[in-house]
Scaffold this motif. Structure first.
Motif, PDB file in Angstrom:
ATOM      1  N   TYR A 230     -36.581  38.633 -11.934  1.00 48.70           N
ATOM      2  CA  TYR A 230     -36.448  38.236 -10.532  1.00 48.70           C
ATOM      3  C   TYR A 230     -36.907  36.787 -10.355  1.00 48.70           C
ATOM      4  O   TYR A 230     -36.356  36.036  -9.542  1.00 48.70           O
ATOM      5  CB  TYR A 230     -37.252  39.167  -9.625  1.00 48.70           C
ATOM      6  CG  TYR A 230     -36.495  40.420  -9.227  1.00 48.70           C
ATOM      7  CD1 TYR A 230     -35.453  40.363  -8.311  1.00 48.70           C
ATOM      8  CD2 TYR A 230     -36.824  41.658  -9.782  1.00 48.70           C
ATOM      9  CE1 TYR A 230     -34.755  41.504  -7.953  1.00 48.70           C
ATOM     10  CE2 TYR A 230     -36.134  42.805  -9.434  1.00 48.70           C
ATOM     11  CZ  TYR A 230     -35.098  42.729  -8.516  1.00 48.70           C
ATOM     12  OH  TYR A 230     -34.400  43.860  -8.170  1.00 48.70           O
ATOM     13  N   GLY A 231     -37.927  36.401 -11.130  1.00 46.63           N
ATOM     14  CA  GLY A 231     -38.381  35.014 -11.084  1.00 46.63           C
ATOM     15  C   GLY A 231     -37.317  34.051 -11.574  1.00 46.63           C
ATOM     16  O   GLY A 231     -37.146  32.955 -11.024  1.00 46.63           O
ATOM     17  N   LEU A 232     -36.565  34.444 -12.624  1.00 43.56           N
ATOM     18  CA  LEU A 232     -35.476  33.603 -13.117  1.00 43.56           C
ATOM     19  C   LEU A 232     -34.376  33.453 -12.071  1.00 43.56           C
ATOM     20  O   LEU A 232     -33.791  32.375 -11.918  1.00 43.56           O
ATOM     21  CB  LEU A 232     -34.899  34.190 -14.404  1.00 43.56           C
ATOM     22  CG  LEU A 232     -35.733  34.025 -15.678  1.00 43.56           C
ATOM     23  CD1 LEU A 232     -35.073  34.763 -16.839  1.00 43.56           C
ATOM     24  CD2 LEU A 232     -35.917  32.553 -16.027  1.00 43.56           C
ATOM     25  N   ILE A 233     -34.090  34.539 -11.348  1.00 41.39           N
ATOM     26  CA  ILE A 233     -33.088  34.456 -10.280  1.00 41.39           C
ATOM     27  C   ILE A 233     -33.548  33.476  -9.202  1.00 41.39           C
ATOM     28  O   ILE A 233     -32.781  32.630  -8.731  1.00 41.39           O
ATOM     29  CB  ILE A 233     -32.833  35.849  -9.666  1.00 41.39           C
ATOM     30  CG1 ILE A 233     -32.174  36.771 -10.701  1.00 41.39           C
ATOM     31  CG2 ILE A 233     -31.958  35.736  -8.418  1.00 41.39           C
ATOM     32  CD1 ILE A 233     -32.024  38.205 -10.234  1.00 41.39           C
ATOM     33  N   MET A 234     -34.820  33.581  -8.826  1.00 38.41           N
ATOM     34  CA  MET A 234     -35.358  32.680  -7.813  1.00 38.41           C
ATOM     35  C   MET A 234     -35.344  31.230  -8.301  1.00 38.41           C
ATOM     36  O   MET A 234     -34.931  30.320  -7.577  1.00 38.41           O
ATOM     37  CB  MET A 234     -36.792  33.084  -7.458  1.00 38.41           C
ATOM     38  CG  MET A 234     -37.442  32.188  -6.412  1.00 38.41           C
ATOM     39  SD  MET A 234     -39.159  32.639  -6.085  1.00 38.41           S
ATOM     40  CE  MET A 234     -39.925  32.132  -7.628  1.00 38.41           C
ATOM     41  N   ALA A 235     -35.775  31.015  -9.547  1.00 33.12           N
ATOM     42  CA  ALA A 235     -35.810  29.660 -10.095  1.00 33.12           C
ATOM     43  C   ALA A 235     -34.406  29.081 -10.198  1.00 33.12           C
ATOM     44  O   ALA A 235     -34.173  27.916  -9.861  1.00 33.12           O
ATOM     45  CB  ALA A 235     -36.484  29.667 -11.466  1.00 33.12           C
ATOM     46  N   GLY A 236     -33.443  29.895 -10.663  1.00 37.33           N
ATOM     47  CA  GLY A 236     -32.068  29.425 -10.755  1.00 37.33           C
ATOM     48  C   GLY A 236     -31.495  29.080  -9.390  1.00 37.33           C
ATOM     49  O   GLY A 236     -30.785  28.083  -9.232  1.00 37.33           O
ATOM     50  N   GLY A 237     -31.821  29.903  -8.380  1.00 36.40           N
ATOM     51  CA  GLY A 237     -31.339  29.631  -7.032  1.00 36.40           C
ATOM     52  C   GLY A 237     -31.911  28.346  -6.464  1.00 36.40           C
ATOM     53  O   GLY A 237     -31.195  27.537  -5.852  1.00 36.40           O
ATOM     54  N   LEU A 238     -33.211  28.134  -6.671  1.00 41.01           N
ATOM     55  CA  LEU A 238     -33.837  26.900  -6.188  1.00 41.01           C
ATOM     56  C   LEU A 238     -33.288  25.683  -6.921  1.00 41.01           C
ATOM     57  O   LEU A 238     -33.055  24.628  -6.323  1.00 41.01           O
ATOM     58  CB  LEU A 238     -35.355  26.989  -6.356  1.00 41.01           C
ATOM     59  CG  LEU A 238     -36.078  27.967  -5.426  1.00 41.01           C
ATOM     60  CD1 LEU A 238     -37.562  28.028  -5.764  1.00 41.01           C
ATOM     61  CD2 LEU A 238     -35.889  27.567  -3.961  1.00 41.01           C
ATOM     62  N   LEU A 239     -33.071  25.837  -8.232  1.00 40.80           N
ATOM     63  CA  LEU A 239     -32.497  24.739  -9.003  1.00 40.80           C
ATOM     64  C   LEU A 239     -31.092  24.408  -8.506  1.00 40.80           C
ATOM     65  O   LEU A 239     -30.714  23.237  -8.402  1.00 40.80           O
ATOM     66  CB  LEU A 239     -32.463  25.101 -10.486  1.00 40.80           C
ATOM     67  CG  LEU A 239     -31.803  24.092 -11.428  1.00 40.80           C
ATOM     68  CD1 LEU A 239     -32.475  22.734 -11.321  1.00 40.80           C
ATOM     69  CD2 LEU A 239     -31.852  24.591 -12.863  1.00 40.80           C
ATOM     70  N   PHE A 240     -30.317  25.438  -8.184  1.00 39.68           N
ATOM     71  CA  PHE A 240     -28.974  25.220  -7.640  1.00 39.68           C
ATOM     72  C   PHE A 240     -29.041  24.402  -6.349  1.00 39.68           C
ATOM     73  O   PHE A 240     -28.291  23.433  -6.167  1.00 39.68           O
ATOM     74  CB  PHE A 240     -28.300  26.568  -7.373  1.00 39.68           C
ATOM     75  CG  PHE A 240     -27.002  26.460  -6.614  1.00 39.68           C
ATOM     76  CD1 PHE A 240     -25.832  26.079  -7.260  1.00 39.68           C
ATOM     77  CD2 PHE A 240     -26.961  26.719  -5.251  1.00 39.68           C
ATOM     78  CE1 PHE A 240     -24.636  25.967  -6.557  1.00 39.68           C
ATOM     79  CE2 PHE A 240     -25.770  26.612  -4.542  1.00 39.68           C
ATOM     80  CZ  PHE A 240     -24.605  26.234  -5.196  1.00 39.68           C
TER      81      PHE A 240
END
Length: 390
Positions: A230-240
């Motif tokens: 879930y942290g990777l999803i959040m990090a990927g979304g913020l990076l996007f």
């Protein structure tokens, strides 16, 4: 992709319904992972960035330099590493790990070599935004999100990793093409960079496997796996979002504004100069014709006072040149300079408002076997600088 038999409902229960001790430890893991992700986000936005020192040292470096740069670039490419981390997270057998990592390697190697060799370039903010979404994708698959939230089967993971690998390769190629590449050894330069990428990936992969193996033996691996993905999803979304913000507000070639450079970066380079002829045009104050010899470099400068502005346009007949548009403080004898734009192009244009008094101009490097002619046009508030012979 083969996942371990993790019941995600049990994972949630373990995280929130355990004993007080387990609850504390579970939240302790959450805190550590969250801090790590937040600290990494500041680096994510520049995951592919190459320092000015790297760009300048590569000019005269050989293929070993390209290999070294590829390795260090992968090890600092947090979006690539996050994607690889997601790929191997639930894999336990060597065969599966080798199969899926090889699929990613084949994917990014194909586009890295093909796009660079053929000079295909994409906007790096946009390609990095798509790469960020690939991190979200792999983590979403890891939590079985397609079945749980979309009520559909997970797409064939091997095929998707190859496809997403192709996208990652475009990101690597876009950054590689910022460097001067030898026309005679172009393919060898690209392959050397790609070999370095793979060596860096293998090094990072070994560390990841050791960490995951240690965590897998922990009583809290289920909790950790859920929090991490879930942290990777959040990090990927913020990076996007960060990359799209960069795309929306990036300085483009027609509106170059030095005031948007947040921190001056000073490097040392041997002083070079250029002889050129100048004529006065109707629209432009000066039109300068410059010839860059084969396998050589030249520089042209203007003296500009602080807060004065000038507009410029330079172009070749289509030949690509490595260039560094930069400025040097008046009176400074250290050889230090501040770069405003560095790349490999056949033309560039824009306007600049000086943030200090000093010389401002371009260094071009011709890596081809033939001379390249440049037409430089400028107008605005400046004094023609001393552009004596090299």
């Amino acid at each position: 992709m083969k996942y371990s038999k993790v019941n995600h409902i049990d994972t949630i229960k373990a995280a929130f319904k355990g004993s007080n001790e387990n609850y504390f430890k579970g939240n302790h893991i959450f805190l550590v992972v969250s801090i790590f992700l937040l600290m990494s986000l500041s680096n994510f936005a520049n995951a592919h960035g190459m320092s000015e020192a790297e760009k300048l040292s590569i000019i005269e470096g050989g293929n070993l330099r390209y290999m070294w740069l590829g390795a260090t670039h992968m090890l600092s490419g947090y979006d690539h590493l996050a994607f690889v981390f997601g790929i191997i997270f639930f894999l336990t057998s060597f065969r599966d790990i080798a199969k899926y990592v090889t699929a990613f390697t084949v994917g990014h190697s194909v586009t890295l070599i093909y796009a660079t060799f053929n000079g295909i370039q994409l906007n790096y903010f946009l390609i990095d935004a798509v790469i960020a979404l690939s991190v979200c994708y792999i983590a979403f698959a890891n939590i079985d999100g397609f079945r749980k939230y979309l009520n559909i089967n997970t797409p064939n993971m091997l095929v998707m990793i190859v496809v997403l690998g192709l996208i990652h390769g475009f990101g690597l190629s876009t950054r590689l093409q910022e460097l001067p590449l030898s026309e005679d050894e172009l393919l060898l330069n690209i392959i050397s960079f790609n070999v370095g990428i793979e060596l860096g990936q293998i090094s990072a992969l070994l560390v990841m496997l050791l960490l995951i193996a240690a965590w897998r033996n922990s009583d809290f691996f289920k909790t950790f796996s859920k929090i991490t993905n879930y942290g990777l999803i959040m990090a990927g979304g913020l990076l996007f979002l960060m990359q799209m913000h960069g795309y929306e507000h990036a300085v483009n070639a027609d509106e170059l504004n030095v005031s948007e450079v947040s921190t001056p970066k000073l490097s040392t380079v041997s002083e070079m100069s250029d002889s050129a002829t100048a004529t006065v045009g109707d629209k432009w104050r000066d039109t300068i014709n410059i010839v860059i010899p084969a396998r050589d470099g030249k520089e042209y400068k203007l003296m500009v006072n602080k807060d004065d502005a000038f507009t410029f346009k330079w172009e070749t007949s289509g030949e690509l040149l490595f260039f560094d548009f930069h400025g040097e403080l008046a009176g400074d004898t250290s050889g230090a300079f501040q770069s405003f734009e560095v790349g490999t192009k056949s033309e560039s244009s824009g306007s600049l408002t000086a943030i200090f008094t000093g010389t401002h101009g371009w260094y071009w490097k011709n890596n081809t076997s033939s001379p390249v002619a440049i037409t430089l046009k400028v107008k605005g508030d400046y004094i023609a600088a001393n552009n004596s012979g090299k």
